[in-house]
Design an enzyme around this catalytic site. Structure first.
Site, PDB file in Angstrom:
ATOM      1  N   THR A  75      44.439  35.277  35.634  1.00  0.00           N
ATOM      2  CA  THR A  75      43.351  34.745  36.792  1.00  0.00           C
ATOM      3  C   THR A  75      43.692  33.056  36.939  1.00  0.00           C
ATOM      4  OG1 THR A  75      41.760  36.262  36.365  1.00  0.00           O
ATOM      5  CG2 THR A  75      40.866  33.946  37.308  1.00  0.00           C
ATOM      6  N   CYS A 331      36.916  43.983  38.396  1.00  0.00           N
ATOM      7  CA  CYS A 331      36.291  42.956  39.054  1.00  0.00           C
ATOM      8  C   CYS A 331      35.256  43.506  40.077  1.00  0.00           C
ATOM      9  CB  CYS A 331      37.197  42.036  39.815  1.00  0.00           C
ATOM     10  SG  CYS A 331      38.418  41.711  38.600  1.00  0.00           S
TER      11      CYS A 331
HETATM   12  C1  LIG Z   1      44.010  41.802  35.434  1.00  0.00           C
HETATM   13  C2  LIG Z   1      44.534  41.528  36.592  1.00  0.00           C
HETATM   14  C3  LIG Z   1      44.373  39.772  36.881  1.00  0.00           C
HETATM   15  C4  LIG Z   1      43.567  39.191  35.956  1.00  0.00           C
HETATM   16  O1  LIG Z   1      44.140  39.095  34.603  1.00  0.00           O
HETATM   17  P1  LIG Z   1      43.082  38.208  33.500  1.00  0.00           P
HETATM   18  O2  LIG Z   1      44.323  37.907  32.610  1.00  0.00           O
HETATM   19  O3  LIG Z   1      42.129  39.075  33.011  1.00  0.00           O
HETATM   20  O4  LIG Z   1      42.588  37.133  34.038  1.00  0.00           O
HETATM   21  C5  LIG Z   1      44.833  39.552  37.903  1.00  0.00           C
HETATM   22  N1  LIG Z   1      45.744  40.106  38.793  1.00  0.00           N
HETATM   23  C6  LIG Z   1      45.922  41.528  38.391  1.00  0.00           C
HETATM   24  C7  LIG Z   1      46.691  42.306  39.409  1.00  0.00           C
HETATM   25  C8  LIG Z   1      45.378  42.109  37.473  1.00  0.00           C
HETATM   26  O5  LIG Z   1      45.448  43.314  37.215  1.00  0.00           O
END
Ligand SMILES: *Cc1c(COP(=O)(O)O)cnc(C)c1O
Length: 386
Positions: A75, A331
């Site tokens: 993120t 999410c």
């Molecule tokens: C899980 C995910 C994120 C977010 O990752 P975090 O490390 O949990 O913030 C972003 N993009 C994709 C495609 C994901 O699967």
């Protein structure tokens, strides 16, 4: 105590590998010093651990250590890439291009920039979830500064043609950002060869710890920092580094790449057995299973199925006790909204809610797969008789 249920939600997160936990262990309380304090022995030991982690990351990704910026996860890496690049290129143009099936941590920074005056094109996908290259080429303008297209989708597992996208962007001298959070450690990626300028990854998606990830930046590409402070990570991302998390991230990626091919083969076979098993179920009248997304260009361990003709809420509440899976991204579950990804493939919001994402992983067994389709069978019979 409840009996354990099969965990089939590896796209949401993976368990931290025991060898990763072990590698991290000395850096919590023993070698705990701040790696910015190279002036004393304990600080230097912590700094060396961070340096080694960075070197390992660089080696396995085929880049140099200075190209790796550690973040708190994908993120943050996505935010840094999109906002940092756009802000840096303000003088060159204000047009951004992304795709409707991107993760919220790509779409939301893009929409934020749009509110600040950038122009945003959000491209649709084909019914199989893949981006049409001609549509991308047609959207590029002289003032386009950034294209952001993920490698693998977190809900349907569909792989985009990163190499073709990277080459197209390189020809037009447009920066290409790739959210590889789902792909990294699971399918081959070639940053340099494919023309990826910015790539995000996250430890907890490949059997590493939560709370750490990285943005990998092409040499010579400048970004505007998004977290200002003490100037760590070359000034791009201030804040004290976490040696245990960085050591764990590097170890996890190293291990994930070691068994990547073998794991992919094994999980692809299990996934196809699961799909066959689901197809052999005794479906109530009017109920139909639809596989979502391209089945050939896909993550080997991901299967997304819409159960047409049943109520999604009832289906998931029946399944919840028997198997840990998800209806979509963690999410969209958090906001309770039906998946924007499935809707962009043409599913209605009711169909999107009645969808099952099976995310297999290293520990998934044949018994888990059988239990999963049996649980779906039972849930369907119960949902059908009301
Ligand atoms: C899980 C995910 C994120 C977010 O990752 P975090 O490390 O949990 O913030 C972003 N993009 C994709 C495609 C994901 O699967």
């Amino acid at each position: 105590m409840h009996p354990p249920i099969p965990y089939l939600d590896h796209n949401a997160t993976t368990p931290c590998d025991a060898a990763v936990v072990e590698a991290m262990a000395p850096y919590w309380s023993e070698h705990f010093a701040n790696p910015s304090q190279r002036g004393h022995r304990p600080g230097l030991a912590a700094a060396v651990a961070v340096d080694q982690g960075r070197q390992t990351m660089a080696d396995v990704l085929g880049v140099t250590p200075s190209q790796v910026i550690f973040t708190s996860g994908a993120t943050e890496a996505n935010n840094l890439a999109i906002k940092g690049l756009s802000e840096q290129r303000l003088g060159h143009g204000r047009h951004l291009v992304t795709v409707v099936t991107e993760h919220a941590s790509v779409l939301e920074p893009c929409r934020y920039l749009e509110r600040l005056g950038f122009q945003l094109t959000v491209l649709p996908v084909q019914p199989d979830g893949r981006l049409e290259l001609a549509a991308l080429a047609g959207a590029l303008r002289p003032d386009t500064v950034l294209v952001s297209v993920m490698a693998a989708n977190n809900e349907i597992g569909v792989l985009q043609d990163v190499e073709a996208i990277g080459n197209l962007c390189r020809q037009r001298q447009i920066a290409y950002h790739c959210d590889a959070a789902q792909a990294c450690g699971h399918v081959p990626l070639d940053l340099e060869g494919w023309g990826i300028d910015l790539m995000s990854l996250s430890g907890h998606k490949f059997y590493g710890p939560k709370g750490v990830g990285a943005l990998v930046v092409r040499k010579g590409l400048a970004l505007a920092p998004q977290v200002h402070g003490g100037g760590q990570e070359g000034g791009y991302r201030s804040g004290s580094l976490s040696p245990p998390l960085i050591v764990g991230l590097a170890k996890a990626l190293e291990l994930a790449l070691q068994d990547q091919q073998e794991r992919a083969q094994h999980l692809r076979a299990l996934r196809e057995k699961l799909w066959q098993g689901l197809n052999g179920l005794n479906l109530p009248p009017g109920v139909e299973l639809v596989r979502n997304g391209c089945s050939t260009h896909s993550l080997p361990h991901t299967l997304n199925v819409t159960v047409r003709g049943v109520d999604g809420g009832r289906l998931h509440s029946q399944l919840r006790r028997r198997v840990a899976l998800s209806s979509g991204s963690s999410c969209s579950s958090a906001t309770g909204k039906p998946s924007h990804v499935l809707q962009s493939l043409g599913r209605s919001s009711a169909e999107a809610a009645a969808s099952l994402r099976f995310g297999l992983g290293r520990g998934t067994t044949w018994a888990d797969i059988e239990q999963a389709w049996e649980a779906v069978q039972e849930a369907l019979l119960l949902s059908a008789c009301g």
